[in-house]
Design a protein around this motif. Structure first.
Motif, short mmCIF file in Angstrom:
data_model
loop_
_atom_site.label_atom_id
_atom_site.label_comp_id
_atom_site.label_asym_id
_atom_site.label_seq_id
_atom_site.Cartn_x
_atom_site.Cartn_y
_atom_site.Cartn_z
N HIS A 69 0.82 -1.20 0.00
CA HIS A 69 0.00 0.00 0.00
C HIS A 69 0.86 1.25 0.00
O HIS A 69 1.92 1.30 0.62
CB HIS A 69 -0.90 0.02 1.23
N HIS A 70 0.36 2.26 -0.69
CA HIS A 70 0.95 3.60 -0.67
C HIS A 70 -0.21 4.56 -0.49
O HIS A 70 -1.27 4.37 -1.09
CB HIS A 70 1.68 3.89 -1.97
N LEU A 71 0.02 5.56 0.35
CA LEU A 71 -1.00 6.56 0.59
C LEU A 71 -0.55 7.88 -0.01
O LEU A 71 0.53 8.37 0.32
CB LEU A 71 -1.23 6.70 2.10
N LYS A 94 3.29 8.23 1.18
CA LYS A 94 3.67 7.38 2.31
C LYS A 94 3.71 5.92 1.86
O LYS A 94 2.76 5.44 1.23
CB LYS A 94 2.65 7.52 3.44
N HIS A 95 4.79 5.25 2.20
CA HIS A 95 4.97 3.84 1.82
C HIS A 95 4.67 2.95 3.02
O HIS A 95 5.08 3.26 4.14
CB HIS A 95 6.41 3.59 1.36
N PHE A 96 4.04 1.84 2.74
CA PHE A 96 3.76 0.88 3.79
C PHE A 96 4.40 -0.46 3.41
O PHE A 96 3.75 -1.46 3.16
CB PHE A 96 2.25 0.79 4.05
N GLY A 122 9.44 -3.09 -5.81
CA GLY A 122 10.36 -1.96 -5.96
C GLY A 122 9.65 -0.62 -5.91
O GLY A 122 10.16 0.38 -6.40
N HIS A 123 8.44 -0.58 -5.37
CA HIS A 123 7.64 0.65 -5.19
C HIS A 123 7.11 1.23 -6.50
O HIS A 123 6.74 2.39 -6.57
CB HIS A 123 8.44 1.73 -4.44
N ILE A 124 7.13 0.43 -7.56
CA ILE A 124 6.65 0.91 -8.86
C ILE A 124 5.19 0.49 -9.02
O ILE A 124 4.83 -0.65 -8.73
CB ILE A 124 7.51 0.31 -10.00
CU LIG Z 1 6.78 1.77 -1.62
#
Ligand SMILES: [Cu+2]
Length: 140
Positions: A69-71, A94-96, A122-124
């Motif tokens: 999840h990312h907010l 925000k990264h979770f 990798g947050h993509i």
């Molecule tokens: Cu992330």
């Protein structure tokens, strides 16, 4: 001549880094369990992430059909080229990465928009991106 140019353009398109391919079944969606859209809340705000059709795994863990999840707070939904790169990590993104499905966030008094977006190991963002609707909350 035109045909040759189109072919070259197609080659360039193929060579362009692709988005992380969606590992999710059609209909996968993220949504806010809390807060409700239009809610008036107090800070810190309890945010609960809903996810249907996929699972959650910590960042760095490659596991089929999972995301993190990312907010997105008070930002315009990333589109196009922005989706080819890892999401920024700052006050607005925000990264979770721990695989959290809820959080408490500090928000200044006033009106804020919130949106959820899944990211890969990798947050993509995925292709197509898995995003929630944008909700608006008023912080007292
Ligand atoms: Cu992330």
């Amino acid at each position: 001549m035109l045909k040759k140019m189109l072919f070259a353009a197609a080659l360039v398109a193929v060579a362009t880094p692709a988005l992380a391919e969606s590992p999710f079944p059609a209909g996968t969606e993220v949504y806010f369990i809390a807060p409700a859209n239009g809610a008036t809340v107090t800070s810190p705000v309890h945010v609960v992430f809903g996810l249907r059709g996929a699972g959650v795994a910590p960042a760095g863990v490659e596991k089929p059909k999972t995301g993190r999840h990312h907010l997105l707070i008070d930002v315009v939904t990333p589109t196009g080229e922005d989706l080819q790169y890892a999401l920024p990590a700052d006050d607005n993104f925000k990264h979770f990465g721990g695989g959290q499905t809820e959080t408490m966030i500090e928000l200044a008094p006033g009106i804020h928009t919130l949106q959820m977006m899944l990211g890969d190991a990798g947050h993509i963002p995925h292709d197509p991106p898995v995003v929630s609707e944008v909700i608006t909350v008023t912080v007292k």
